[in-house]
Each structure stands twice: as C-alpha cells, then as structure tokens.
Design an enzyme around this catalytic site. Structure first.
Site, PDB file in Angstrom:
ATOM      1  N   THR A  37     -13.987  -2.254  15.206  1.00 50.94           N
ATOM      2  CA  THR A  37     -13.689  -3.550  14.569  1.00 50.94           C
ATOM      3  C   THR A  37     -13.742  -4.689  15.589  1.00 50.94           C
ATOM      4  O   THR A  37     -13.712  -5.847  15.208  1.00 50.94           O
ATOM      5  CB  THR A  37     -12.292  -3.546  13.885  1.00 50.94           C
ATOM      6  OG1 THR A  37     -11.310  -3.229  14.869  1.00 50.94           O
ATOM      7  CG2 THR A  37     -12.221  -2.541  12.759  1.00 50.94           C
ATOM      8  N   SER A 120       3.829  -3.516  13.674  1.00 55.88           N
ATOM      9  CA  SER A 120       3.515  -4.357  12.514  1.00 55.88           C
ATOM     10  C   SER A 120       4.733  -4.636  11.646  1.00 55.88           C
ATOM     11  O   SER A 120       5.523  -3.733  11.336  1.00 55.88           O
ATOM     12  CB  SER A 120       2.448  -3.668  11.662  1.00 55.88           C
ATOM     13  OG  SER A 120       2.338  -4.322  10.420  1.00 55.88           O
ATOM     14  N   TYR A 144      -0.874   2.514   6.455  1.00 52.71           N
ATOM     15  CA  TYR A 144      -0.933   1.665   7.650  1.00 52.71           C
ATOM     16  C   TYR A 144       0.469   1.320   8.162  1.00 52.71           C
ATOM     17  O   TYR A 144       0.757   1.425   9.359  1.00 52.71           O
ATOM     18  CB  TYR A 144      -1.707   0.378   7.327  1.00 52.71           C
ATOM     19  CG  TYR A 144      -1.657  -0.629   8.430  1.00 52.71           C
ATOM     20  CD1 TYR A 144      -2.435  -0.477   9.574  1.00 52.71           C
ATOM     21  CD2 TYR A 144      -0.824  -1.742   8.353  1.00 52.71           C
ATOM     22  CE1 TYR A 144      -2.378  -1.393  10.606  1.00 52.71           C
ATOM     23  CE2 TYR A 144      -0.757  -2.665   9.377  1.00 52.71           C
ATOM     24  CZ  TYR A 144      -1.540  -2.500  10.497  1.00 52.71           C
ATOM     25  OH  TYR A 144      -1.481  -3.396  11.517  1.00 52.71           O
ATOM     26  N   ARG A 212       3.844 -15.166   3.634  1.00 54.89           N
ATOM     27  CA  ARG A 212       3.708 -14.532   4.940  1.00 54.89           C
ATOM     28  C   ARG A 212       4.192 -15.490   6.029  1.00 54.89           C
ATOM     29  O   ARG A 212       4.091 -16.707   5.887  1.00 54.89           O
ATOM     30  CB  ARG A 212       2.223 -14.207   5.228  1.00 54.89           C
ATOM     31  CG  ARG A 212       1.604 -13.141   4.323  1.00 54.89           C
ATOM     32  CD  ARG A 212       2.189 -11.768   4.596  1.00 54.89           C
ATOM     33  NE  ARG A 212       1.583 -10.693   3.822  1.00 54.89           N
ATOM     34  CZ  ARG A 212       1.997 -10.277   2.627  1.00 54.89           C
ATOM     35  NH1 ARG A 212       3.020 -10.863   2.044  1.00 54.89           N
ATOM     36  NH2 ARG A 212       1.404  -9.258   2.032  1.00 54.89           N
ATOM     37  N   ARG A 271      -2.626  -6.333  -5.025  1.00 61.27           N
ATOM     38  CA  ARG A 271      -3.201  -5.262  -4.207  1.00 61.27           C
ATOM     39  C   ARG A 271      -2.162  -4.148  -3.977  1.00 61.27           C
ATOM     40  O   ARG A 271      -0.994  -4.455  -3.691  1.00 61.27           O
ATOM     41  CB  ARG A 271      -3.610  -5.884  -2.874  1.00 61.27           C
ATOM     42  CG  ARG A 271      -4.676  -5.159  -2.151  1.00 61.27           C
ATOM     43  CD  ARG A 271      -5.206  -5.995  -1.006  1.00 61.27           C
ATOM     44  NE  ARG A 271      -4.257  -6.093   0.094  1.00 61.27           N
ATOM     45  CZ  ARG A 271      -4.534  -6.686   1.238  1.00 61.27           C
ATOM     46  NH1 ARG A 271      -5.711  -7.252   1.441  1.00 61.27           N
ATOM     47  NH2 ARG A 271      -3.640  -6.737   2.192  1.00 61.27           N
ATOM     48  N   ASP A 274       0.839  -3.828  -1.108  1.00 57.17           N
ATOM     49  CA  ASP A 274       1.139  -5.178  -0.625  1.00 57.17           C
ATOM     50  C   ASP A 274       2.653  -5.427  -0.576  1.00 57.17           C
ATOM     51  O   ASP A 274       3.363  -5.109  -1.523  1.00 57.17           O
ATOM     52  CB  ASP A 274       0.525  -6.186  -1.605  1.00 57.17           C
ATOM     53  CG  ASP A 274      -0.208  -7.304  -0.912  1.00 57.17           C
ATOM     54  OD1 ASP A 274      -0.568  -7.143   0.269  1.00 57.17           O
ATOM     55  OD2 ASP A 274      -0.426  -8.343  -1.560  1.00 57.17           O
TER      56      ASP A 274
END
Ligand code: UD1
Length: 314
Positions: A37, A120, A144, A212, A271, A274
């Site tokens: 990535t 995260s 994740y 966020r 999503r 989420d």
C-alpha cells in the site's frame, strides 16, 4: 548517532515520520516497505538521505538484520483498512498480527532501544461515553480493530516480559498530503479530495452523521518523535488524536467550501464494522509525551487540498 527504522516507511504516515526524523537531524534512517500500500514516490525528495529496503514484515529473516541495533523502530507497516480486513481477513491478519509479532521478535533479538507502534482508535469500538479514554474497555468491531489491539497487547507483553521498550499510539483517523485516494479502502478524506478535484459525488456510507477525530499527519509524526524520546513510558499506550469531533457531513461541507466546488454527496447503506463516533481524550498523551497538535481541522484540510491540487497538476 542514532539509527531509526520505519516499517511501512513508504506509506502515508510512515513517510511523514521519515521526513520528520530528517528535519529533526537524524542521519541514519532505514525504511522497510513491501510497497503493497506504500509508494516509493512518497520518499522521492528524501531518497538520497535514507536506506530503503523492499522487505516484508511477514518474513522474519528479511527484516531481522535491518532492525538489529536500531535505537528506535517506528512500526507503521500494516493493511490499514476496516472494510479490507472484512473482505480479505487473511492478509490483513498475517500482516497486522503476525507481521507485528515478527517486528517485536526481531527488535528483541536485535537489541532495539524502543518500538513505537501504530495502534488504532478503532480498538475502542462504540463506547457509551465520549471522548475515549485509554482506560476504557475495548470493544473491537472488525478484524482490523482486533488485529491492531492484539499488536498493542503484544507490545505491552514484550515490554513487561522481555524488557523491550514499547510505546503504542492509538491513531485517530489520520489525514493529510500523500494519503492514497485510489482504492475503495482509502481514508474518507482522501476520497473527498479526489471527488472535488474530479468533480464527482463521493458516497457517504450511512447518514453522514457519524463523526471522527480527524488528525493531521504532521501532528501524528511529531507525536511519534516525542514518543521515541519520552522517559518512563515503556509498555504504555496513548491516544493520538486532536480531541475534536467532525461529522462526515461537516467534513464534506468544508471540502466544498475550501475548494469552491459544490456537489451533493450520494448516500449509501452504513458500512459493516463501522464505529459511529470517535473522539480522543488527549490528557495522557499531553501529560506524558508533551503532545501538542498544531493543526486545526480547517488548517489541515486547506493544506491537504493544496497538496492534492498540486499533485494533480504535476
Ligand atoms: C480509519 C483508518 C484506520 C485507523 C482508524 C482509526 C483509514 C483507511 N483507516 O478507519 O487505519 O486505524 O481510522 O484512526 O484511514 N466512509 C464513507 N465513504 C467512503 C469511505 C468511508 O462514508 O468512501 C465513511 C466510513 O463508513 C466511516 C468514515 O467514513 O464512517 C471513516 O472511514 P475511513 O476513512 O475508512 O476510516 P475508519 O474506518 O474510521
């Protein structure tokens, strides 16, 4: 003279850490990246000042020699997407968990001074209370989020059991120049930037009222440098956010205002995996690390838009 290694150093956040290190006078900076990535282009202007290793953290033997003797390893290499971890759980698991384990093993074996780990904020999941404080119980909602949380625990275990110094920084939605907008898994603000430049509607998943704590990449890079230097912090974890909260609808309105392009967003179903709201309590990072974010959301977005415009014109 200190040696620094940045895993994922050709990525959006990793390359910002590389540049911050060089600005701070570092003379020995090595990058490990498999370019899955990340992009070598992200390191273009600093390429002459660093060592670049195309290597994969899933392969211990490829990375162990590079980490050996480093003073600090910034571990940024990851597949950083919630939906991608749902669609492709195997590579995500292998890189985010097994890869992190390899980095910690190699750091321990190679006598590394400290590992600063990119954790995260997704680990929190949906909490009843905002802002989110490090002491809260974690409720990961996606592979994740869990993978990144496992990495944190591993950092803590390597610190407690093996005496390897580690610090984990829970990133809150990092954005800024060089974030790759080209994949459906890209960060939402990079997708918004691409949308205004191409004059097409972005799709907002859900009603756009999810929020966020968007954090500018340079503030995160600076915090990494502080986490590398701070005393008596081994085994700890810190929120790496701004402390604010912006809804996607507000973010899209700002992008339109800054760019002078008006297009209505499309709305799609929410999503899977989420988190609805995310906002950091930064008290601990301010107290222990001297965290001092400099960029307001509007400043950061203005700079980011300028960068995307220049990149599109180049
Ligand atoms: C992001 C990071 C993740 C990090 C976490 C916490 C990315 C790609 N992921 O996850 O690495 O650990 O923050 O800091 O940066 N959305 C849309 N339309 C789109 C894309 C996204 O509406 O085209 C929505 C999503 O449904 C979500 C929000 O925007 O509600 C943010 O999504 P995204 O940018 O993918 O980030 P996170 O999933 O929050």
């Amino acid at each position: 003279m200190s040696r620094y290694v940045v895993t994922g150093g050709a990525g959006f956040i990793g390359s910002a850490i590389v540049r911050a290190l060089l600005r701070a006078g570092a003379s020995e900076v090595a990058v490990i990246d498999n370019l899955l990535t990340g992009h070598e282009l992200n390191l273009d202007e600093v390429r002459g000042s660093i060592e670049f290793h195309r290597a994969d953290i899933r392969n211990y033997d490829e990375i162990a020699g590079i980490l050996r003797g480093a003073d600090v390893v910034f571990h940024e290499a990851a597949i950083p997407s919630v939906p991608r971890s749902i669609d492709e759980p195997v590579p995500s698991h292998e890189i985010n968990i097994n890869g992190t384990f390899n980095v910690l093993l190699a750091a321990k074996a190679g006598g590394v001074g400290r590992v600063v780990y990119a954790a995260s904020s997704s680990a929190y999941g949906d909490t009843e209370v905002l802002p989110k404080v490090e002491a809260m119980i974690t409720r990961p909602k996606s592979p994740y989020a869990l993978q990144k949380l496992v990495g944190e625990y591993y950092c803590n275990i390597f610190s407690g059991v093996y005496g390897l110094e580690t610090v984990a920084l829970r990133y809150f939605n990092v954005y800024g120049p060089r974030q790759d907008p080209s994949s459906p898994y890209s960060g939402v603000l990079s997708i918004f930037m691409k949308s205004v430049l191409e004059r097409c509607s972005p799709t907002i998943f859900g009603d756009g009222e999810q929020s966020r704590d968007f954090t500018y990449v340079e503030d995160v890079a600076e915090l990494n440098l502080k986490a590398a230097r701070a005393k008596n912090v081994s085994g700890n974890l810190y929120n790496a956010g701004n402390g604010g909260r912006i809804t996607l609808n507000q973010a899209w309105a700002l992008v339109q205002r800054l760019s002078g392009v008006e297009i209505p967003a499309k709305y799609g179903p929410p999503r899977a995996g989420d988190v609805h709201d995310s906002q950091a309590d930064t008290t601990r990072a301010v107290r222990d690390l001297g965290h001092a974010p400099k960029f307001s959301f509007e400043d950061g977005m203005r700079r980011t838009l300028e960068w995307y415009r220049r990149a599109a014109a180049a």
